[in-house]
Design a protein around this motif. Sequence first.
Motif, PDB file in Angstrom:
ATOM      1  N   LEU A 197     -85.736  26.466 -82.208  1.00 28.73           N
ATOM      2  CA  LEU A 197     -84.522  27.280 -82.243  1.00 28.73           C
ATOM      3  C   LEU A 197     -83.378  26.475 -82.853  1.00 28.73           C
ATOM      4  O   LEU A 197     -83.107  25.356 -82.427  1.00 28.73           O
ATOM      5  CB  LEU A 197     -84.137  27.712 -80.824  1.00 28.73           C
ATOM      6  N   ALA A 198     -82.715  27.043 -83.843  1.00 29.69           N
ATOM      7  CA  ALA A 198     -81.590  26.363 -84.492  1.00 29.69           C
ATOM      8  C   ALA A 198     -80.312  26.627 -83.701  1.00 29.69           C
ATOM      9  O   ALA A 198     -79.413  27.345 -84.153  1.00 29.69           O
ATOM     10  CB  ALA A 198     -81.457  26.830 -85.931  1.00 29.69           C
ATOM     11  N   TRP A 199     -80.224  26.004 -82.533  1.00 31.74           N
ATOM     12  CA  TRP A 199     -79.043  26.209 -81.687  1.00 31.74           C
ATOM     13  C   TRP A 199     -77.773  25.720 -82.368  1.00 31.74           C
ATOM     14  O   TRP A 199     -76.667  26.217 -82.088  1.00 31.74           O
ATOM     15  CB  TRP A 199     -79.224  25.500 -80.344  1.00 31.74           C
ATOM     16  N   GLU A 200     -77.910  24.766 -83.270  1.00 25.94           N
ATOM     17  CA  GLU A 200     -76.743  24.255 -83.977  1.00 25.94           C
ATOM     18  C   GLU A 200     -76.075  25.351 -84.808  1.00 25.94           C
ATOM     19  O   GLU A 200     -74.841  25.425 -84.887  1.00 25.94           O
ATOM     20  CB  GLU A 200     -77.142  23.086 -84.889  1.00 25.94           C
ATOM     21  N   ALA A 201     -76.892  26.211 -85.427  1.00 26.17           N
ATOM     22  CA  ALA A 201     -76.354  27.323 -86.206  1.00 26.17           C
ATOM     23  C   ALA A 201     -75.672  28.337 -85.298  1.00 26.17           C
ATOM     24  O   ALA A 201     -74.636  28.918 -85.661  1.00 26.17           O
ATOM     25  CB  ALA A 201     -77.468  27.998 -87.007  1.00 26.17           C
ATOM     26  N   HIS A 202     -76.231  28.556 -84.126  1.00 23.04           N
ATOM     27  CA  HIS A 202     -75.610  29.461 -83.154  1.00 23.04           C
ATOM     28  C   HIS A 202     -74.241  28.927 -82.740  1.00 23.04           C
ATOM     29  O   HIS A 202     -73.263  29.680 -82.666  1.00 23.04           O
ATOM     30  CB  HIS A 202     -76.498  29.605 -81.912  1.00 23.04           C
ATOM     31  N   LEU A 203     -74.188  27.638 -82.458  1.00 25.13           N
ATOM     32  CA  LEU A 203     -72.925  27.018 -82.046  1.00 25.13           C
ATOM     33  C   LEU A 203     -71.882  27.126 -83.147  1.00 25.13           C
ATOM     34  O   LEU A 203     -70.728  27.516 -82.890  1.00 25.13           O
ATOM     35  CB  LEU A 203     -73.170  25.550 -81.687  1.00 25.13           C
ATOM     36  N   GLY A 204     -72.273  26.789 -84.380  1.00 21.87           N
ATOM     37  CA  GLY A 204     -71.330  26.866 -85.484  1.00 21.87           C
ATOM     38  C   GLY A 204     -70.823  28.273 -85.721  1.00 21.87           C
ATOM     39  O   GLY A 204     -69.624  28.492 -85.961  1.00 21.87           O
ATOM     40  N   GLY A 205     -71.727  29.250 -85.659  1.00 22.43           N
ATOM     41  CA  GLY A 205     -71.323  30.641 -85.844  1.00 22.43           C
ATOM     42  C   GLY A 205     -70.381  31.112 -84.762  1.00 22.43           C
ATOM     43  O   GLY A 205     -69.381  31.779 -85.040  1.00 22.43           O
ATOM     44  N   TRP A 206     -70.682  30.750 -83.514  1.00 21.51           N
ATOM     45  CA  TRP A 206     -69.824  31.177 -82.401  1.00 21.51           C
ATOM     46  C   TRP A 206     -68.437  30.555 -82.505  1.00 21.51           C
ATOM     47  O   TRP A 206     -67.426  31.232 -82.301  1.00 21.51           O
ATOM     48  CB  TRP A 206     -70.471  30.796 -81.062  1.00 21.51           C
ATOM     49  N   LEU A 207     -68.375  29.277 -82.815  1.00 30.70           N
ATOM     50  CA  LEU A 207     -67.072  28.609 -82.957  1.00 30.70           C
ATOM     51  C   LEU A 207     -66.245  29.246 -84.067  1.00 30.70           C
ATOM     52  O   LEU A 207     -65.034  29.470 -83.913  1.00 30.70           O
ATOM     53  CB  LEU A 207     -67.273  27.121 -83.243  1.00 30.70           C
ATOM     54  N   ALA A 208     -66.902  29.556 -85.188  1.00 30.71           N
ATOM     55  CA  ALA A 208     -66.194  30.211 -86.293  1.00 30.71           C
ATOM     56  C   ALA A 208     -65.690  31.580 -85.864  1.00 30.71           C
ATOM     57  O   ALA A 208     -64.562  31.968 -86.194  1.00 30.71           O
ATOM     58  CB  ALA A 208     -67.112  30.332 -87.505  1.00 30.71           C
ATOM     59  N   GLY A 209     -66.521  32.338 -85.143  1.00 32.36           N
ATOM     60  CA  GLY A 209     -66.114  33.651 -84.674  1.00 32.36           C
ATOM     61  C   GLY A 209     -64.962  33.575 -83.685  1.00 32.36           C
ATOM     62  O   GLY A 209     -64.021  34.373 -83.744  1.00 32.36           O
ATOM     63  N   TRP A 210     -65.026  32.602 -82.774  1.00 33.74           N
ATOM     64  CA  TRP A 210     -63.946  32.430 -81.783  1.00 33.74           C
ATOM     65  C   TRP A 210     -62.634  32.111 -82.483  1.00 33.74           C
ATOM     66  O   TRP A 210     -61.594  32.710 -82.188  1.00 33.74           O
ATOM     67  CB  TRP A 210     -64.315  31.317 -80.807  1.00 33.74           C
ATOM     68  N   LEU A 211     -62.656  31.179 -83.433  1.00 38.73           N
ATOM     69  CA  LEU A 211     -61.447  30.818 -84.166  1.00 38.73           C
ATOM     70  C   LEU A 211     -60.950  31.983 -85.019  1.00 38.73           C
ATOM     71  O   LEU A 211     -59.741  32.210 -85.122  1.00 38.73           O
ATOM     72  CB  LEU A 211     -61.715  29.594 -85.042  1.00 38.73           C
ATOM     73  N   ALA A 212     -61.877  32.730 -85.607  1.00 39.60           N
ATOM     74  CA  ALA A 212     -61.484  33.909 -86.381  1.00 39.60           C
ATOM     75  C   ALA A 212     -60.818  34.941 -85.478  1.00 39.60           C
ATOM     76  O   ALA A 212     -59.828  35.578 -85.855  1.00 39.60           O
ATOM     77  CB  ALA A 212     -62.699  34.514 -87.072  1.00 39.60           C
ATOM     78  N   GLY A 213     -61.381  35.109 -84.271  1.00 39.90           N
ATOM     79  CA  GLY A 213     -60.830  36.063 -83.323  1.00 39.90           C
ATOM     80  C   GLY A 213     -59.459  35.682 -82.810  1.00 39.90           C
ATOM     81  O   GLY A 213     -58.743  36.520 -82.262  1.00 39.90           O
ATOM     82  N   GLN A 214     -59.086  34.418 -82.990  1.00 43.20           N
ATOM     83  CA  GLN A 214     -57.759  33.957 -82.587  1.00 43.20           C
ATOM     84  C   GLN A 214     -56.807  33.886 -83.777  1.00 43.20           C
ATOM     85  O   GLN A 214     -55.634  33.540 -83.614  1.00 43.20           O
ATOM     86  CB  GLN A 214     -57.857  32.561 -81.943  1.00 43.20           C
TER      87      GLN A 214
END
Length: 219
Positions: A197-214
């Motif tokens: 599982l590429a958890w690193e990609a999940h983490l990067g995507g979530w962080l980008a989404g969180w920052l975008a949402g702010q």
Amino acid sequence: MELKSRRDQHPMRLASQPGAPTFLWILVSVMTAIELILTLSSFGFFGTQNLRWSAFVLGAFWQPVLWGTAQPVYPGQSALMFVTHAFLHGGIAHFAMNGVVLLSLGKFVSSNIGAARTLLVLFVSAVAGGACFGLLASTAAPMIGASGAVFGLIGVWQAADYRKRRRSGLPMQPLVMAILGLVAANIALFVIFSGGLAWEAHLGGWLAGWLAGQSFARH
């Protein structure tokens, strides 16, 4: 769930249209066509059974290519793979999971921030997923899938929930538990798939989404 925009104080509601917007269907249809071709080829209906691997060679995210320890197959691959990896999947089940979330959660996000900003979130999250994988992973194996973009949508959703709770004085515990649930799910899947599982990609995507949402994806 209702969220109130700080700008206009109108409630942010779940999408009321009966289906996902057209641009999401187009995006998922492209992924469907790619997966269908690769699956039919794998079963020997046409072409070579190595067609999926050939697609991975051309479009997957390769950490060795990023760091220069392997030569790119074509000019620009080291840049394009930050996006092309999101259109490739490991099989029907892998694609179906990502496709369903893209349509369902993408419908909610786009109803609140619009098609253009939703597409930008998906793009930025896919790129961030690749970047995080490239920085944190330690493997020569290819990384594929739209999961980074999917987790970007989750990040936007949870960022909106965070702002709502903060404005209204609601407890943060449900949000914290939801985030911890994502972490636990990733750990469980990492174990189930024996590290595949590429958890690193999940983490990067979530962080980008969180920052975008702010920031730019803030309603």
